[in-house]
Design a protein around this motif. Structure first.
Motif, short mmCIF file in Angstrom:
data_model
loop_
_atom_site.label_atom_id
_atom_site.label_comp_id
_atom_site.label_asym_id
_atom_site.label_seq_id
_atom_site.Cartn_x
_atom_site.Cartn_y
_atom_site.Cartn_z
N VAL A 12 0.85 -1.20 0.00
CA VAL A 12 0.00 0.00 0.00
C VAL A 12 0.88 1.24 0.00
CG1 VAL A 12 -1.70 1.34 1.30
CG2 VAL A 12 -1.96 -1.15 1.11
N ALA A 13 1.93 1.25 0.83
CA ALA A 13 2.84 2.40 0.89
C ALA A 13 3.51 2.63 -0.46
CB ALA A 13 3.88 2.18 1.98
N GLU A 14 3.97 1.56 -1.09
CA GLU A 14 4.62 1.69 -2.40
C GLU A 14 3.62 2.16 -3.46
OE1 GLU A 14 6.28 -2.24 -2.91
OE2 GLU A 14 7.68 -1.93 -1.24
N PHE A 15 2.42 1.65 -3.40
CA PHE A 15 1.36 2.05 -4.34
C PHE A 15 1.02 3.52 -4.16
CE2 PHE A 15 -3.45 1.54 -5.20
CZ PHE A 15 -3.33 2.00 -6.49
N MET A 16 0.90 3.95 -2.92
CA MET A 16 0.57 5.35 -2.65
C MET A 16 1.67 6.27 -3.18
SD MET A 16 -0.99 6.92 0.83
CE MET A 16 0.46 7.13 1.80
N ALA A 17 2.92 5.85 -3.03
CA ALA A 17 4.04 6.67 -3.50
C ALA A 17 4.12 6.74 -5.02
CB ALA A 17 5.35 6.11 -2.94
N VAL A 23 -1.07 -5.33 -11.31
CA VAL A 23 -1.56 -6.64 -10.90
C VAL A 23 -2.34 -7.22 -12.07
CG1 VAL A 23 -3.63 -5.67 -9.83
CG2 VAL A 23 -2.80 -7.89 -9.08
N SER A 24 -2.22 -8.51 -12.27
CA SER A 24 -2.87 -9.10 -13.45
C SER A 24 -4.36 -9.37 -13.24
CB SER A 24 -2.15 -10.38 -13.87
OG SER A 24 -2.14 -11.31 -12.82
N ASP A 25 -4.74 -9.82 -12.03
CA ASP A 25 -6.13 -10.18 -11.77
C ASP A 25 -6.61 -9.58 -10.45
OD1 ASP A 25 -6.61 -11.92 -14.04
OD2 ASP A 25 -5.34 -13.40 -13.05
N VAL A 26 -7.89 -9.22 -10.40
CA VAL A 26 -8.52 -8.76 -9.17
C VAL A 26 -9.86 -9.45 -9.02
CG1 VAL A 26 -7.37 -6.50 -9.26
CG2 VAL A 26 -9.64 -6.73 -10.22
N TYR A 27 -10.26 -9.67 -7.77
CA TYR A 27 -11.58 -10.24 -7.52
C TYR A 27 -12.64 -9.22 -7.90
CZ TYR A 27 -9.11 -13.83 -4.95
OH TYR A 27 -8.25 -14.86 -4.60
N ALA A 28 -13.71 -9.71 -8.54
CA ALA A 28 -14.76 -8.79 -9.01
C ALA A 28 -16.06 -9.56 -9.20
CB ALA A 28 -14.34 -8.14 -10.32
N PRO A 29 -17.19 -8.84 -9.11
CA PRO A 29 -18.50 -9.47 -9.31
C PRO A 29 -18.78 -9.69 -10.79
CG PRO A 29 -18.77 -7.15 -8.85
CD PRO A 29 -17.30 -7.44 -8.73
N PHE A 73 -11.45 -1.03 -5.58
CA PHE A 73 -11.27 -0.10 -6.70
C PHE A 73 -12.51 -0.04 -7.56
CE2 PHE A 73 -7.04 -1.44 -5.67
CZ PHE A 73 -6.27 -0.32 -5.85
N GLU A 74 -12.66 1.07 -8.23
CA GLU A 74 -13.59 1.14 -9.34
C GLU A 74 -12.72 0.94 -10.58
OE1 GLU A 74 -16.98 0.87 -11.06
OE2 GLU A 74 -16.85 1.18 -8.90
N VAL A 75 -12.85 -0.23 -11.20
CA VAL A 75 -12.01 -0.58 -12.34
C VAL A 75 -12.69 -0.12 -13.62
CG1 VAL A 75 -10.90 -2.47 -13.58
CG2 VAL A 75 -11.16 -2.60 -11.08
N PRO A 76 -12.03 0.74 -14.38
CA PRO A 76 -12.63 1.21 -15.64
C PRO A 76 -12.81 0.05 -16.63
CG PRO A 76 -10.64 2.47 -15.08
CD PRO A 76 -10.72 1.32 -14.13
N SER A 87 -13.13 -13.25 -10.88
CA SER A 87 -12.07 -12.26 -11.04
C SER A 87 -12.06 -11.73 -12.46
CB SER A 87 -10.70 -12.87 -10.70
OG SER A 87 -10.37 -13.87 -11.64
N ILE A 88 -11.34 -10.64 -12.61
CA ILE A 88 -11.14 -10.05 -13.94
C ILE A 88 -9.64 -9.89 -14.15
CG2 ILE A 88 -13.35 -8.87 -14.23
CD1 ILE A 88 -12.06 -6.33 -13.07
N SER A 89 -9.21 -10.02 -15.39
CA SER A 89 -7.83 -9.76 -15.77
C SER A 89 -7.75 -8.32 -16.25
CB SER A 89 -7.38 -10.70 -16.88
OG SER A 89 -7.37 -12.03 -16.43
N LEU A 90 -6.65 -7.67 -15.91
CA LEU A 90 -6.48 -6.26 -16.25
C LEU A 90 -5.45 -6.09 -17.35
CD1 LEU A 90 -6.43 -4.75 -12.65
CD2 LEU A 90 -8.38 -5.07 -14.18
N SER A 91 -5.68 -5.11 -18.20
CA SER A 91 -4.74 -4.80 -19.28
C SER A 91 -3.86 -3.61 -18.95
CB SER A 91 -5.52 -4.53 -20.57
OG SER A 91 -6.42 -3.44 -20.37
N SER A 92 -4.09 -2.99 -17.79
CA SER A 92 -3.29 -1.85 -17.37
C SER A 92 -3.24 -1.81 -15.85
CB SER A 92 -3.88 -0.54 -17.92
OG SER A 92 -5.20 -0.36 -17.47
N PRO A 93 -2.23 -1.13 -15.30
CA PRO A 93 -2.11 -1.06 -13.84
C PRO A 93 -3.28 -0.31 -13.20
CG PRO A 93 -0.08 -0.33 -14.90
CD PRO A 93 -1.12 -0.46 -15.97
N LEU A 94 -3.54 -0.64 -11.95
CA LEU A 94 -4.54 0.10 -11.17
C LEU A 94 -3.96 1.46 -10.81
CD1 LEU A 94 -5.65 -2.78 -8.80
CD2 LEU A 94 -7.04 -1.71 -10.59
N LYS A 95 -4.81 2.47 -10.76
CA LYS A 95 -4.38 3.82 -10.42
C LYS A 95 -4.90 4.20 -9.05
CE LYS A 95 -4.28 5.24 -15.21
NZ LYS A 95 -4.82 6.13 -16.23
#
Length: 129
Positions: A12-17, A23-29, A73-76, A87-95
């Motif tokens: 979290v600290a590294e992400f905030m900085a 990340v390739s996958d995130v849990y999602a409905p 997150f709200e994933v675009p 889960s969903i696979s992502l094509s770009s990093p989370l912001k």
């Protein structure tokens, strides 16, 4: 779409900085998850997915990485490359600006404490201990 990611406090600290977390996958409905769990309402779906991510976060946690956390997150839609069972696979990093909230996972994994994005910086030092 709402997504849930397990992280350690150090991540979290590294992400905030940096403002980005790759990340390739995130849990999602996903559609499949909703079909498989028609007995759950929206709040129960959110709780279930955040608790699955909490289990992952506890497995990642060590004495040097600090608290176990789940970030929501709200994933675009344009960042979603593939949909799976829960889960969903992502094509770009989370912001960082897509972050909705953080949940601190209790040491037994049974409880999540909710924090607004504005509260993360003030609490990060205690999570890193």
């Amino acid at each position: 779409m709402r997504g849930y990611v397990a992280m350690t406090a150090q991540e979290v600290a590294e992400f905030m900085a940096s403002g980005l977390f790759d990340v390739s996958d995130v849990y999602a409905p996903t559609s499949q998850f909703i079909v498989d769990h028609q007995d759950l309402d929206d709040e129960e779906i959110e709780y279930t997915l955040s608790m699955v991510a909490a289990e992952d976060a506890l497995e990642m946690k060590t004495a040097t990485t600090g608290a176990a956390c789940v970030l929501a997150f709200e994933v675009p839609a344009e960042s979603i490359s593939e949909s799976h069972d829960m889960s969903i696979s992502l094509s770009s990093p989370l912001k960082w600006e897509s972050l909705e909230c953080l949940f601190e996972v209790s040491s037994d994994g049974e409880e999540l404490t909710w924090y607004a994005t504005q509260e993360i910086d003030a609490n990060l030092a205690s999570w890193l201990k």
